[in-house]
Design an enzyme around this catalytic site. Structure first.
Site, PDB file in Angstrom:
ATOM      1  N   ARG A 214       0.854  -1.187   0.000  1.00  0.00           N
ATOM      2  CA  ARG A 214       0.000   0.000   0.000  1.00  0.00           C
ATOM      3  C   ARG A 214       0.896   1.245   0.000  1.00  0.00           C
ATOM      4  O   ARG A 214       1.695   1.444   0.911  1.00  0.00           O
ATOM      5  CB  ARG A 214      -0.892  -0.013   1.250  1.00  0.00           C
ATOM      6  CG  ARG A 214      -1.840   1.168   1.307  1.00  0.00           C
ATOM      7  CD  ARG A 214      -1.623   2.027   2.520  1.00  0.00           C
ATOM      8  NE  ARG A 214      -2.473   3.201   2.445  1.00  0.00           N
ATOM      9  CZ  ARG A 214      -2.650   4.066   3.411  1.00  0.00           C
ATOM     10  NH1 ARG A 214      -2.066   3.911   4.550  1.00  0.00           N
ATOM     11  NH2 ARG A 214      -3.403   5.112   3.239  1.00  0.00           N
TER      12      ARG A 214
ATOM     13  N   GLU B 190      -2.937   0.634   7.994  1.00  0.00           N
ATOM     14  CA  GLU B 190      -1.840   1.107   8.845  1.00  0.00           C
ATOM     15  C   GLU B 190      -2.022   0.557  10.242  1.00  0.00           C
ATOM     16  O   GLU B 190      -3.157   0.506  10.752  1.00  0.00           O
ATOM     17  CB  GLU B 190      -1.801   2.645   8.945  1.00  0.00           C
ATOM     18  CG  GLU B 190      -1.314   3.345   7.710  1.00  0.00           C
ATOM     19  CD  GLU B 190      -1.225   4.858   7.865  1.00  0.00           C
ATOM     20  OE1 GLU B 190      -0.902   5.341   8.967  1.00  0.00           O
ATOM     21  OE2 GLU B 190      -1.489   5.545   6.866  1.00  0.00           O
TER      22      GLU B 190
ATOM     23  N   GLU C  53      -7.158   9.148   5.555  1.00  0.00           N
ATOM     24  CA  GLU C  53      -7.568   9.773   6.813  1.00  0.00           C
ATOM     25  C   GLU C  53      -8.143  11.169   6.641  1.00  0.00           C
ATOM     26  O   GLU C  53      -7.690  12.120   7.300  1.00  0.00           O
ATOM     27  CB  GLU C  53      -6.391   9.817   7.793  1.00  0.00           C
ATOM     28  CG  GLU C  53      -5.856   8.447   8.164  1.00  0.00           C
ATOM     29  CD  GLU C  53      -4.804   8.483   9.257  1.00  0.00           C
ATOM     30  OE1 GLU C  53      -4.237   9.550   9.508  1.00  0.00           O
ATOM     31  OE2 GLU C  53      -4.551   7.415   9.858  1.00  0.00           O
TER      32      GLU C  53
ATOM     33  N   HIS D  20      -2.461  11.413   0.112  1.00  0.00           N
ATOM     34  CA  HIS D  20      -2.025  11.168   1.492  1.00  0.00           C
ATOM     35  C   HIS D  20      -1.371  12.442   2.027  1.00  0.00           C
ATOM     36  O   HIS D  20      -0.140  12.575   2.024  1.00  0.00           O
ATOM     37  CB  HIS D  20      -1.054   9.977   1.518  1.00  0.00           C
ATOM     38  CG  HIS D  20      -0.795   9.420   2.875  1.00  0.00           C
ATOM     39  ND1 HIS D  20      -1.032   8.104   3.209  1.00  0.00           N
ATOM     40  CD2 HIS D  20      -0.302   9.989   4.007  1.00  0.00           C
ATOM     41  CE1 HIS D  20      -0.701   7.898   4.473  1.00  0.00           C
ATOM     42  NE2 HIS D  20      -0.242   9.030   4.976  1.00  0.00           N
TER      43      HIS D  20
ATOM     44  N   TYR E  53      -3.956   2.664  15.449  1.00  0.00           N
ATOM     45  CA  TYR E  53      -2.742   2.718  16.265  1.00  0.00           C
ATOM     46  C   TYR E  53      -3.002   2.602  17.766  1.00  0.00           C
ATOM     47  O   TYR E  53      -2.181   2.118  18.508  1.00  0.00           O
ATOM     48  CB  TYR E  53      -2.005   4.047  16.031  1.00  0.00           C
ATOM     49  CG  TYR E  53      -1.363   4.142  14.665  1.00  0.00           C
ATOM     50  CD1 TYR E  53      -0.071   3.665  14.458  1.00  0.00           C
ATOM     51  CD2 TYR E  53      -2.042   4.691  13.588  1.00  0.00           C
ATOM     52  CE1 TYR E  53       0.534   3.737  13.216  1.00  0.00           C
ATOM     53  CE2 TYR E  53      -1.447   4.771  12.333  1.00  0.00           C
ATOM     54  CZ  TYR E  53      -0.163   4.291  12.151  1.00  0.00           C
ATOM     55  OH  TYR E  53       0.428   4.359  10.921  1.00  0.00           O
TER      56      TYR E  53
ATOM     57  N   ASN F 223      -6.962   2.648   9.408  1.00  0.00           N
ATOM     58  CA  ASN F 223      -5.665   2.746  10.067  1.00  0.00           C
ATOM     59  C   ASN F 223      -5.930   2.691  11.572  1.00  0.00           C
ATOM     60  O   ASN F 223      -6.854   3.344  12.063  1.00  0.00           O
ATOM     61  CB  ASN F 223      -4.982   4.069   9.724  1.00  0.00           C
ATOM     62  CG  ASN F 223      -4.761   4.214   8.222  1.00  0.00           C
ATOM     63  OD1 ASN F 223      -4.824   3.231   7.481  1.00  0.00           O
ATOM     64  ND2 ASN F 223      -4.510   5.434   7.762  1.00  0.00           N
TER      65      ASN F 223
HETATM   66  C1  BG6 Z   1      -1.217   8.047  10.223  1.00  0.00           C
HETATM   67  C2  BG6 Z   1      -0.778   8.607   8.890  1.00  0.00           C
HETATM   68  O1  BG6 Z   1      -2.148   8.881  10.795  1.00  0.00           O
HETATM   69  O2  BG6 Z   1      -0.242   7.931  11.192  1.00  0.00           O
HETATM   70  C3  BG6 Z   1       0.677   8.370   8.533  1.00  0.00           C
HETATM   71  O3  BG6 Z   1      -1.607   8.132   7.869  1.00  0.00           O
HETATM   72  C4  BG6 Z   1       1.534   8.613   9.753  1.00  0.00           C
HETATM   73  O4  BG6 Z   1       1.024   9.208   7.461  1.00  0.00           O
HETATM   74  C5  BG6 Z   1       1.096   7.644  10.830  1.00  0.00           C
HETATM   75  O5  BG6 Z   1       2.903   8.491   9.504  1.00  0.00           O
HETATM   76  C6  BG6 Z   1       1.929   7.704  12.087  1.00  0.00           C
HETATM   77  O6  BG6 Z   1       1.936   8.997  12.601  1.00  0.00           O
HETATM   78  P1  BG6 Z   1       3.304   9.774  12.853  1.00  0.00           P
HETATM   79  O7  BG6 Z   1       2.904  11.147  13.180  1.00  0.00           O
HETATM   80  O8  BG6 Z   1       3.961   9.055  13.953  1.00  0.00           O
HETATM   81  O9  BG6 Z   1       4.078   9.679  11.573  1.00  0.00           O
END
Ligand code: BG6
Length: 471
Positions: free
Chosen positions: A74, A371, A164, A118, A296, A294
């Site tokens: 991706r 992600e 996003e 992006h 995290y 995505n």
């Molecule tokens: C996501 C984005 O929100 O988070 C990426 O799509 C980004 O582009 C990723 O790199 C991690 O966030 P950061 O700020 O740690 O790079």
């Protein structure tokens, strides 16, 4: 270990143009909003000028992807490499670059999954009409998307529209919102968001018209918010936090209209965007084929009452640009049950299981994770290794959650952790690394940019070759 992953599961990895490519002004590429913002910090940390230098290392990097066993990669196309000023002449050299990348991926048995946008709007469009504030930006995006479909659509069948949108719209720098008055800034934001929805719909329809067998969807920044306590107000606040940060956006893509609570907010805040006749039909006609998400971390919220000074709907950002408090709705809180990464992200695999079940039960569309990863500094040992077992632990926990979600009945088709190789963080330079492959550079020292597979590279290779059974 119980293996729940379907046979054709798409094991992949992800990146984006301005974070990996470098070559920021080579072969005719125009400057982007992402370049512009990264240059503001050039004296303190890495910027997008060189990044991971994928522009000159793409062959070597794709060979590493092949070695890892990736089924899908991706990545994003830089709009300003294809059309340097956003809506003018087409740059053949930009097209040649992406043709090379796509052909090399396919020759190595790796499916390209391409994001059209992006965070890197051509800067010329900001100068021309402040980017997304103008409706023209949606039409410029449609034209760019059509160029991509015509040039690459014979080989690329899977597309993502905006990365996003729901998070980008909250970050003033990415949207070029400089308005100091909070109400005026919110009004501008709402109009920009609406134009991005129109652009999304135009790009979805054009993909279905121009790409034979083409499939397309949004890539949202998913959220999962827990209530701070079991007080009903806090439970409602947690729900509204997810609604306002993510689900209004998915609803808009799916139903072609703002959900009631969102329209109420736009009206109460007096910022309903300008809409034109025919827009509703357009928005409703664009049917996404899947949802990319995505993931995290998770969030936590308590109820925040409005008062005379702070009207219902007013948003306030505390300490970061993405998590806002909203009067009359929710206040961003810390979840003391979770550990945080060095950069403050609350690590929570269970939240991924919740998100996957939530989106699937609501929309019944196939899902793909585009992600997921841990951003942290890595240490190169004296004999040239990176022992990133903390990253392996993070990814393993999330694989477990995915396996459980699949057992719950979620139609999860693939997983693209962030990131394929180390790359420029969206705003924290090169010290914060996410990759399976170490790029030998520091923030202010380019060194030799050599590629060194980390321990996580070899671990993920085994995960892929065992189709997730060995993890
Ligand atoms: C996501 C984005 O929100 O988070 C990426 O799509 C980004 O582009 C990723 O790199 C991690 O966030 P950061 O700020 O740690 O790079």
């Amino acid at each position: 270990m119980n293996n729940s992953f379907p046979e054709n599961f798409l094991w992949g990895a992800a990146s984006s143009a301005f974070q990996i490519e470098g070559g920021w002004d080579e072969d005719g590429k125009g400057m982007t909003v992402a370049d512009f913002n990264s240059f503001k910090r050039s004296d303190k940390q890495a910027d997008s000028k060189v990044a991971s230098d994928f522009y000159h290392h793409w062959k070597e990097d794709i060979a590493l992807m092949k070695e890892m066993g990736l089924k899908v990669y991706r990545f994003s196309i830089s709009w300003a490499r294809i059309i340097p000023d956003g809506d003018g002449e087409i740059n053949q050299k930009g097209i040649d670059f992406y043709n090379n990348v796509i052909n090399e991926l396919l020759a190595n048995g790796i499916m390209p999954l391409i994001t059209l946008y992006h965070f890197d709007l051509p800067y010329a469009l900001v100068e021309k009409y402040n980017g997304w504030e103008s409706r023209d930006c949606a039409y410029a995006f449609e034209r760019y998307a059509k160029v991509c479909y015509k040039e690459f659509g014979d080989r690329v069948k899977h597309w993502l529209v905006h990365n996003e949108q729901n998070l980008m719209i909250r970050v003033d720098e990415r949207m070029n919102i400089t308005e100091p008055d909070p109400w005026k800034a919110d009004k501008q934001r709402a109009q920009m968001d609406y134009h991005m929805f129109l652009a999304h719909a135009l790009a979805v329809n054009a993909c279905h018209e121009l790409v034979e067998g083409g499939k397309i969807g949004p890539a949202v920044s998913s959220t999962c918010t827990y209530p701070l306590t079991n007080k009903p107000e806090d439970v409602w606040a947690a729900k509204m936090n997810d609604f306002f940060k993510t689900e209004y956006c998915l609803d808009m893509h799916y139903y072609g209209r703002y959900p009631g609570y969102y329209m109420r907010y736009l009206k109460e805040r007096n910022i309903v965007p300008e809409m034109k006749e025919g827009d509703e039909e357009l928005l409703k006609s664009a049917k996404m084929d899947f949802i990319a998400l995505n993931y995290y971390r998770t969030l936590c919220a308590s109820y925040l009452p409005a008062d005379e000074e702070h009207p219902v709907g007013m948003r306030v950002y505390r300490g970061n640009e993405v998590d806002f408090d909203q009067y009359g709705y929710c206040r961003d809180e810390k979840n003391t049950n979770l550990e945080s990464s060095e950069y403050g992200a609350q690590i929570d695999p269970m939240g991924l299981r919740i998100v996957l079940n939530n989106y699937y039960s609501k929309y019944h569309l196939p899902l793909i994770i585009t992600e997921n990863g841990l951003g942290t500094p890595d240490k190169l040992t004296e004999d040239g290794h990176i022992h990133d077992n903390y990253r392996i632990d993070y990814l393993r926990g999330h694989l477990e959650a995915m396996a459980l979600a699949i057992e719950d009945g979620v139609d999860l088709r693939g997983y693209c952790p962030w990131s394929v190789v180390d790359l420029l963080s969206s705003h924290q330079g090169f010290r914060k690394r996410y990759g399976f492959v170490y790029i030998n550079r520091e923030d202010m020292d380019l060194k030799d940019l050599s590629r060194i597979p980390k321990d996580s590279f070899y671990w993920y290779k085994k995960v892929i070759s065992s189709n997730g059974a060995e993890r």
